[in-house]
Design an enzyme around this catalytic site. Structure first.
Site, PDB file in Angstrom:
ATOM      1  N   ASN A  23      41.503  29.730 -15.265  1.00 34.80           N
ATOM      2  CA  ASN A  23      41.809  28.577 -16.360  1.00 34.80           C
ATOM      3  C   ASN A  23      43.079  27.465 -17.154  1.00 34.80           C
ATOM      4  O   ASN A  23      43.323  28.882 -17.747  1.00 34.80           O
ATOM      5  CB  ASN A  23      40.903  28.438 -16.750  1.00 34.80           C
ATOM      6  N   TRP A  24      44.083  27.421 -16.248  1.00 33.24           N
ATOM      7  CA  TRP A  24      45.359  27.140 -16.831  1.00 33.24           C
ATOM      8  C   TRP A  24      44.898  25.851 -18.581  1.00 33.24           C
ATOM      9  O   TRP A  24      45.966  25.838 -18.720  1.00 33.24           O
ATOM     10  CB  TRP A  24      45.945  26.721 -16.265  1.00 33.24           C
ATOM     11  N   LYS A  25      43.839  25.348 -18.103  1.00 29.82           N
ATOM     12  CA  LYS A  25      43.491  24.407 -19.782  1.00 29.82           C
ATOM     13  C   LYS A  25      44.845  23.286 -20.088  1.00 29.82           C
ATOM     14  O   LYS A  25      45.002  23.272 -18.657  1.00 29.82           O
ATOM     15  CB  LYS A  25      43.606  24.638 -21.142  1.00 29.82           C
ATOM     16  N   HIS A  50      32.972  23.329 -19.750  1.00 24.98           N
ATOM     17  CA  HIS A  50      33.571  24.418 -20.442  1.00 24.98           C
ATOM     18  C   HIS A  50      32.903  24.211 -21.899  1.00 24.98           C
ATOM     19  O   HIS A  50      33.023  23.388 -22.548  1.00 24.98           O
ATOM     20  CB  HIS A  50      35.141  24.675 -20.549  1.00 24.98           C
ATOM     21  N   GLU A  82      35.130  24.331 -24.623  1.00 29.94           N
ATOM     22  CA  GLU A  82      36.040  23.279 -25.150  1.00 29.94           C
ATOM     23  C   GLU A  82      35.831  22.065 -25.276  1.00 29.94           C
ATOM     24  O   GLU A  82      36.109  21.293 -25.200  1.00 29.94           O
ATOM     25  CB  GLU A  82      37.216  24.083 -24.332  1.00 29.94           C
ATOM     26  N   GLU A 102      30.552  32.549 -20.901  1.00 28.61           N
ATOM     27  CA  GLU A 102      32.106  32.682 -21.639  1.00 28.61           C
ATOM     28  C   GLU A 102      31.465  32.280 -23.187  1.00 28.61           C
ATOM     29  O   GLU A 102      31.665  31.445 -23.112  1.00 28.61           O
ATOM     30  CB  GLU A 102      33.268  31.326 -21.211  1.00 28.61           C
ATOM     31  N   GLY A 121      40.224  33.352 -25.738  1.00 33.38           N
ATOM     32  CA  GLY A 121      41.616  33.333 -26.636  1.00 33.38           C
ATOM     33  C   GLY A 121      41.225  33.978 -28.021  1.00 33.38           C
ATOM     34  O   GLY A 121      42.201  33.523 -29.077  1.00 33.38           O
ATOM     35  N   SER A 158      38.710  36.046 -22.794  1.00 36.13           N
ATOM     36  CA  SER A 158      40.226  37.072 -23.213  1.00 36.13           C
ATOM     37  C   SER A 158      40.106  38.370 -22.598  1.00 36.13           C
ATOM     38  O   SER A 158      40.054  39.495 -22.329  1.00 36.13           O
ATOM     39  CB  SER A 158      40.101  38.248 -24.759  1.00 36.13           C
ATOM     40  N   GLY A 211      41.895  32.833 -18.481  1.00 40.93           N
ATOM     41  CA  GLY A 211      42.825  31.550 -19.536  1.00 40.93           C
ATOM     42  C   GLY A 211      44.658  32.291 -19.919  1.00 40.93           C
ATOM     43  O   GLY A 211      44.757  32.358 -18.496  1.00 40.93           O
ATOM     44  N   GLY A 212      44.421  32.706 -20.734  1.00 38.59           N
ATOM     45  CA  GLY A 212      45.726  32.781 -21.637  1.00 38.59           C
ATOM     46  C   GLY A 212      46.559  34.104 -20.132  1.00 38.59           C
ATOM     47  O   GLY A 212      47.454  33.347 -20.063  1.00 38.59           O
TER      48      GLY A 212
HETATM   49  P1  13P Z   1      40.893  33.205 -23.139  1.00 36.68           P
HETATM   50  O1  13P Z   1      41.390  34.007 -21.591  1.00 36.68           O
HETATM   51  O2  13P Z   1      42.431  32.796 -22.967  1.00 36.68           O
HETATM   52  O3  13P Z   1      40.069  33.533 -23.503  1.00 36.68           O
HETATM   53  O4  13P Z   1      40.198  31.980 -21.691  1.00 36.68           O
HETATM   54  C1  13P Z   1      38.757  31.792 -21.420  1.00 36.68           C
HETATM   55  C2  13P Z   1      38.378  30.547 -20.940  1.00 36.68           C
HETATM   56  O5  13P Z   1      38.018  29.799 -21.728  1.00 36.68           O
HETATM   57  C3  13P Z   1      38.519  31.256 -19.274  1.00 36.68           C
HETATM   58  O6  13P Z   1      37.534  29.118 -19.041  1.00 36.68           O
END
Ligand code: 13P
Length: 252
Positions: free
Chosen positions: A9-11, A95, A97, A166, A172, A212, A233-234
């Site tokens: 997930n590149w956000k 999600h 966020e 999640e 993050g 993470s 994510g990251g």
């Molecule tokens: P991180 O891997 O950066 O913690 O993000 C997880 C995430 O929200 C994937 O959707």
């Protein structure tokens, strides 16, 4: 046998140009993926670049959200019809966020239904906040998110839904749920699916862990019997770290 599913997930990262550069470097190293699904979810604007650069690749492209209507006066939104036309196969819905920006279980349920009605697959995110975990409310929070999110969804559509657990406190932050903490929650999610649908669905549904995920913790996470994949994510933003995560089973 549940096929492992690894999604990035590149956000709100990577322009179309950066997306092309990433995939050009990445693609040659994921040619022989077998018995595994790999998905990249770029920002909307970078989806066409991802689809074009991937060509006939086995890697699939996902979106990070979709509206609950197919068209209409919804400024700034994108519908599943539009996403399907440009080659999207999966859509992340719910999600945390987006929940933090006001998306509630009812909206999430409508979005899931609309994605399914348009023939696409869903990555349905659930997870508790730190305060909820500290109050021992993880299970009750997840139960509500799952029951409301899946309300009215027929058993026949469940094979097109992946659940992503999640925990909000792990996203993050560098804090990962321990593999056994995550596995316990995944077992609980299976129980809910078992009650709502049947033992077969509880066995078959794929549940990803997200929060993470890194090359350093992927192997232990994937060793857990109820973890069927990860939503990253990251660590999906760099070719090297995403490749290490995808090839978790080749470096032991
Ligand atoms: P991180 O891997 O950066 O913690 O993000 C997880 C995430 O929200 C994937 O959707």
């Amino acid at each position: 046998m549940r096929v492992p599913i690894i999604a990035g997930n590149w956000k709100m990262y990577k322009t179309p140009k950066e997306t092309r550069q990433f995939i050009e470097q990445f693609q040659s190293q994921v040619k022989n993926i077998q018995h595994k699904e790999v998905i990249i979810c770029p920002p909307f604007i970078s989806i066409p670049a991802a689809v074009e650069t991937l060509g006939q690749s086995m890697i699939q492209v996902g979106a990070q959200d979709a509206h609950f209507c197919n068209d209409g006066a919804y400024t700034g939104n994108i519908s599943p019809v539009m996403l399907r036309e440009i080659g999207v196969r999966y859509v992340i819905i719910g999600h945390s966020e987006r929940r933090q920006e006001g998306e509630n279980d009812e909206i999430i349920n409508r979005k899931i239904k609309n994605v399914l009605n348009n023939g696409l697959k869903v990555i349905f995110c659930v997870g508790e906040t730190l305060i909820q975990r500290e109050k021992n409310a993880t299970e009750s929070v997840l139960q509500v998110q799952l029951m409301q999110g899946l309300q009215g969804i027929a058993v026949g559509d469940l094979s097109r839904i992946i659940i992503a657990y999640e925990p909000v406190w792990a996203i993050g932050t560098g804090k990962t749920a321990t593999p056994s903490q995550a596995n316990d929650v995944h077992q609980f999610i299976r129980q809910i699916i078992g009650h709502k649908y049947s033992a077969l669905q509880s066995e078959e549904i794929r549940i990803q862990y997200g929060g993470s995920v890194k090359p350093e913790n992927i192997q232990l996470l994937m060793k857990q019997p109820d973890i069927d994949g990860v939503l990253v994510g990251g660590a999906s933003l760099q070719v090297d770290s995403f490749l290490k995560i995808i090839h978790y089973d080749q470096t032991e």
